[in-house]
Motif scaffolding. Structure first.
Motif, PDB file in Angstrom:
ATOM      1  N   LEU A 124       6.934 -13.008  -1.759  1.00 36.93           N
ATOM      2  CA  LEU A 124       8.189 -13.615  -2.213  1.00 36.93           C
ATOM      3  C   LEU A 124       8.348 -15.039  -1.700  1.00 36.93           C
ATOM      4  CD1 LEU A 124      10.729 -10.662  -1.775  1.00 36.93           C
ATOM      5  CD2 LEU A 124       9.390 -11.301  -3.786  1.00 36.93           C
ATOM      6  N   ASN A 125       7.595 -15.406  -0.684  1.00 29.20           N
ATOM      7  CA  ASN A 125       7.708 -16.749  -0.107  1.00 29.20           C
ATOM      8  C   ASN A 125       6.658 -17.706  -0.636  1.00 29.20           C
ATOM      9  OD1 ASN A 125       9.842 -15.981   1.629  1.00 29.20           O
ATOM     10  ND2 ASN A 125       8.376 -15.052   3.039  1.00 29.20           N
ATOM     11  N   GLY A 126       5.867 -17.271  -1.630  1.00 32.26           N
ATOM     12  CA  GLY A 126       4.795 -18.124  -2.122  1.00 32.26           C
ATOM     13  C   GLY A 126       4.732 -18.140  -3.635  1.00 32.26           C
ATOM     14  N   SER A 127       3.558 -18.502  -4.134  1.00 33.01           N
ATOM     15  CA  SER A 127       3.363 -18.648  -5.575  1.00 33.01           C
ATOM     16  C   SER A 127       3.323 -17.315  -6.304  1.00 33.01           C
ATOM     17  CB  SER A 127       2.055 -19.417  -5.844  1.00 33.01           C
ATOM     18  OG  SER A 127       0.945 -18.714  -5.298  1.00 33.01           O
ATOM     19  N   GLN A 128       3.205 -16.210  -5.545  1.00 32.49           N
ATOM     20  CA  GLN A 128       3.149 -14.875  -6.152  1.00 32.49           C
ATOM     21  C   GLN A 128       4.513 -14.182  -6.152  1.00 32.49           C
ATOM     22  OE1 GLN A 128       0.233 -13.511  -7.549  1.00 32.49           O
ATOM     23  NE2 GLN A 128      -0.338 -15.659  -7.285  1.00 32.49           N
ATOM     24  N   GLN A 129       5.580 -14.974  -6.158  1.00 28.21           N
ATOM     25  CA  GLN A 129       6.922 -14.412  -6.044  1.00 28.21           C
ATOM     26  C   GLN A 129       7.219 -13.413  -7.163  1.00 28.21           C
ATOM     27  OE1 GLN A 129      10.703 -16.747  -6.875  1.00 28.21           O
ATOM     28  NE2 GLN A 129      10.782 -16.658  -4.623  1.00 28.21           N
ATOM     29  N   ALA A 130       6.881 -13.767  -8.394  1.00 28.13           N
ATOM     30  CA  ALA A 130       7.155 -12.885  -9.529  1.00 28.13           C
ATOM     31  C   ALA A 130       6.410 -11.561  -9.377  1.00 28.13           C
ATOM     32  CB  ALA A 130       6.771 -13.568 -10.839  1.00 28.13           C
ATOM     33  N   VAL A 131       5.177 -11.624  -8.874  1.00 27.18           N
ATOM     34  CA  VAL A 131       4.385 -10.412  -8.659  1.00 27.18           C
ATOM     35  C   VAL A 131       5.048  -9.528  -7.619  1.00 27.18           C
ATOM     36  CG1 VAL A 131       2.155  -9.529  -7.859  1.00 27.18           C
ATOM     37  CG2 VAL A 131       2.239 -11.559  -9.333  1.00 27.18           C
ATOM     38  N   GLY A 132       5.535 -10.158  -6.550  1.00 26.50           N
ATOM     39  CA  GLY A 132       6.188  -9.399  -5.488  1.00 26.50           C
ATOM     40  C   GLY A 132       7.450  -8.708  -5.964  1.00 26.50           C
ATOM     41  N   PHE A 133       8.274  -9.420  -6.726  1.00 24.66           N
ATOM     42  CA  PHE A 133       9.499  -8.807  -7.244  1.00 24.66           C
ATOM     43  C   PHE A 133       9.178  -7.644  -8.181  1.00 24.66           C
ATOM     44  CE2 PHE A 133      11.946 -12.797  -6.231  1.00 24.66           C
ATOM     45  CZ  PHE A 133      12.884 -12.178  -5.423  1.00 24.66           C
ATOM     46  N   GLU A 134       8.185  -7.836  -9.042  1.00 23.09           N
ATOM     47  CA  GLU A 134       7.825  -6.783  -9.989  1.00 23.09           C
ATOM     48  C   GLU A 134       7.298  -5.545  -9.254  1.00 23.09           C
ATOM     49  OE1 GLU A 134       4.879  -6.012 -13.842  1.00 23.09           O
ATOM     50  OE2 GLU A 134       5.065  -8.019 -12.979  1.00 23.09           O
ATOM     51  N   ARG A 135       6.489  -5.771  -8.232  1.00 22.21           N
ATOM     52  CA  ARG A 135       5.933  -4.656  -7.472  1.00 22.21           C
ATOM     53  C   ARG A 135       7.041  -3.840  -6.807  1.00 22.21           C
ATOM     54  NH1 ARG A 135       0.911  -5.173  -5.461  1.00 22.21           N
ATOM     55  NH2 ARG A 135       1.210  -7.398  -5.117  1.00 22.21           N
ATOM     56  N   LEU A 136       7.996  -4.538  -6.198  1.00 24.53           N
ATOM     57  CA  LEU A 136       9.088  -3.839  -5.520  1.00 24.53           C
ATOM     58  C   LEU A 136      10.009  -3.138  -6.509  1.00 24.53           C
ATOM     59  CD1 LEU A 136       9.981  -6.464  -2.768  1.00 24.53           C
ATOM     60  CD2 LEU A 136       8.723  -4.323  -2.479  1.00 24.53           C
ATOM     61  N   ALA A 137      10.241  -3.743  -7.665  1.00 24.68           N
ATOM     62  CA  ALA A 137      11.099  -3.114  -8.670  1.00 24.68           C
ATOM     63  C   ALA A 137      10.459  -1.842  -9.213  1.00 24.68           C
ATOM     64  CB  ALA A 137      11.382  -4.097  -9.804  1.00 24.68           C
ATOM     65  N   ARG A 138       9.157  -1.883  -9.456  1.00 28.14           N
ATOM     66  CA  ARG A 138       8.466  -0.723 -10.006  1.00 28.14           C
ATOM     67  C   ARG A 138       8.452   0.443  -9.023  1.00 28.14           C
ATOM     68  NH1 ARG A 138       2.803  -1.816 -12.839  1.00 28.14           N
ATOM     69  NH2 ARG A 138       4.277  -2.852 -14.254  1.00 28.14           N
ATOM     70  N   GLU A 139       8.401   0.131  -7.740  1.00 24.89           N
ATOM     71  CA  GLU A 139       8.333   1.182  -6.720  1.00 24.89           C
ATOM     72  C   GLU A 139       9.688   1.438  -6.064  1.00 24.89           C
ATOM     73  OE1 GLU A 139       5.860   2.985  -6.484  1.00 24.89           O
ATOM     74  OE2 GLU A 139       4.262   1.825  -7.409  1.00 24.89           O
ATOM     75  N   HIS A 140      10.760   1.048  -6.742  1.00 24.54           N
ATOM     76  CA  HIS A 140      12.091   1.128  -6.132  1.00 24.54           C
ATOM     77  C   HIS A 140      12.419   2.534  -5.642  1.00 24.54           C
ATOM     78  CE1 HIS A 140      16.230   0.105  -5.329  1.00 24.54           C
ATOM     79  NE2 HIS A 140      16.656   1.059  -6.147  1.00 24.54           N
ATOM     80  N   GLU A 141      12.192   3.551  -6.467  1.00 26.05           N
ATOM     81  CA  GLU A 141      12.553   4.917  -6.076  1.00 26.05           C
ATOM     82  C   GLU A 141      11.710   5.422  -4.908  1.00 26.05           C
ATOM     83  OE1 GLU A 141      15.171   6.492  -6.983  1.00 26.05           O
ATOM     84  OE2 GLU A 141      15.724   4.887  -8.367  1.00 26.05           O
ATOM     85  N   ASN A 142      10.431   5.070  -4.886  1.00 26.49           N
ATOM     86  CA  ASN A 142       9.591   5.461  -3.751  1.00 26.49           C
ATOM     87  C   ASN A 142      10.017   4.746  -2.476  1.00 26.49           C
ATOM     88  OD1 ASN A 142       7.553   7.424  -4.577  1.00 26.49           O
ATOM     89  ND2 ASN A 142       6.830   5.844  -5.979  1.00 26.49           N
ATOM     90  N   LEU A 143      10.410   3.496  -2.592  1.00 31.89           N
ATOM     91  CA  LEU A 143      10.864   2.749  -1.422  1.00 31.89           C
ATOM     92  C   LEU A 143      12.170   3.335  -0.879  1.00 31.89           C
ATOM     93  CD1 LEU A 143      10.029  -0.784  -2.813  1.00 31.89           C
ATOM     94  CD2 LEU A 143       9.019   0.212  -0.747  1.00 31.89           C
ATOM     95  N   ARG A 144      13.093   3.685  -1.761  1.00 30.48           N
ATOM     96  CA  ARG A 144      14.338   4.330  -1.334  1.00 30.48           C
ATOM     97  C   ARG A 144      14.053   5.661  -0.649  1.00 30.48           C
ATOM     98  NH1 ARG A 144      19.428   3.998  -4.560  1.00 30.48           N
ATOM     99  NH2 ARG A 144      19.137   6.244  -4.750  1.00 30.48           N
ATOM    100  N   THR A 145      13.155   6.432  -1.233  1.00 22.57           N
ATOM    101  CA  THR A 145      12.807   7.731  -0.655  1.00 22.57           C
ATOM    102  C   THR A 145      12.205   7.564   0.735  1.00 22.57           C
ATOM    103  OG1 THR A 145      12.439   8.690  -2.846  1.00 22.57           O
ATOM    104  CG2 THR A 145      11.382   9.795  -0.982  1.00 22.57           C
ATOM    105  N   ALA A 146      11.322   6.585   0.882  1.00 16.35           N
ATOM    106  CA  ALA A 146      10.705   6.323   2.185  1.00 16.35           C
ATOM    107  C   ALA A 146      11.758   5.897   3.208  1.00 16.35           C
ATOM    108  CB  ALA A 146       9.637   5.243   2.042  1.00 16.35           C
ATOM    109  N   LEU A 147      12.684   5.049   2.784  1.00 17.78           N
ATOM    110  CA  LEU A 147      13.724   4.576   3.702  1.00 17.78           C
ATOM    111  C   LEU A 147      14.639   5.725   4.128  1.00 17.78           C
ATOM    112  CD1 LEU A 147      14.917   2.127   5.152  1.00 17.78           C
ATOM    113  CD2 LEU A 147      16.307   1.690   3.119  1.00 17.78           C
ATOM    114  N   TYR A 148      15.028   6.568   3.169  1.00 20.19           N
ATOM    115  CA  TYR A 148      15.863   7.723   3.515  1.00 20.19           C
ATOM    116  C   TYR A 148      15.165   8.612   4.540  1.00 20.19           C
ATOM    117  CZ  TYR A 148      19.186   6.822  -0.295  1.00 20.19           C
ATOM    118  OH  TYR A 148      20.136   6.278  -1.110  1.00 20.19           O
TER     119      TYR A 148
END
Length: 209
Positions: A151-175
């Motif tokens: 998110l801090n470099g030229s791959q920002q769009a890739v980073g946002f897309e990756r996190l959006a696609r894995e949103h439910e898994n990330l929430r589950t991991a955080l819970y």
């Protein structure tokens, strides 16, 4: 058969755990076809022990996973990449796992909701939930921290897309990091949860989560 008791709307409200509701099928049908759980269990019991173990571990994912994520989280005790791919192929052939190709060509593996519920029940019954969820959380912690750098470099769009696609898994991991028996901020699970929260903070603010 449940429509003799419930309206469609009332039945829908009870389907948070469908395997406990969708029971009581035709008595003249084979036992494996009388309830949804029996049908899934019949398919599961046809698998080898290794394929059963892989199926149970894949149930920890929410809204699917990539092959890379599946291999990283599920391969403990499974011999190598080839065996993982063979196991996934077996699960697809037995209709317990679905393969879907994303717009970018990446393959994701999915379990239908009722099959996912059955897999989680098996994971708990076999005493494998804790270790599998720990592996799941650590994988997504690593993914989130990598995306945070993007998110801090030229791959920002890739980073946002990756996190959006894995949103439910990330929430589950955080819970999972918040649900441990120890509430002290000094235990390992809490530290991993804090790291995950920090890694996700910027993207979740920007994306409105």
């Amino acid at each position: 058969t449940r429509l003799t008791l419930f309206s469609p709307q009332a039945l829908l409200a009870r389907l948070q755990r469908p395997l406990s509701v969708l029971t009581g099928g035709p008595v003249d049908a084979p036992v494996r076809q009388q309830t949804l759980r029996s049908t899934i269990e019949w398919s599961y019991c046809l698998l080898s022990e290794e394929a059963q173990r892989l199926f149970r571990r894949l149930s920890v994912f929410v809204n699917g996973c990539t092959l890379e994520a599946g291999e990283a989280v599920c391969c403990s005790g499974i011999e190598g990449v080839a065996s993982f791919l063979d196991g996934v192929t077996t699960l697809i052939d037995n209709h317990l796992v679905q393969r879907r190709e994303q717009a970018d060509g990446e393959v994701r593996l999915f379990l239908l909701e009722t099959i996912h519920e059955y897999g989680l029940d098996c994971l708990r019954t076999h005493g494998e939930e804790e270790g599998t969820r720990q592996a799941h959380a650590r994988y997504y912690l690593q993914l989130a921290e990598t995306a945070q750098l993007e998110l801090n470099g030229s791959q920002q769009a890739v980073g946002f897309e990756r996190l959006a696609r894995e949103h439910e898994n990330l929430r589950t991991a955080l819970y999972w990091t918040l649900e441990g028996p120890e509430r002290s901020g000094r235990n390992e699970r809490s530290r991993e949860g804090l790291r995950l929260g920090v890694a996700l903070m910027r993207s979740w603010i920007i994306q409105g989560y």
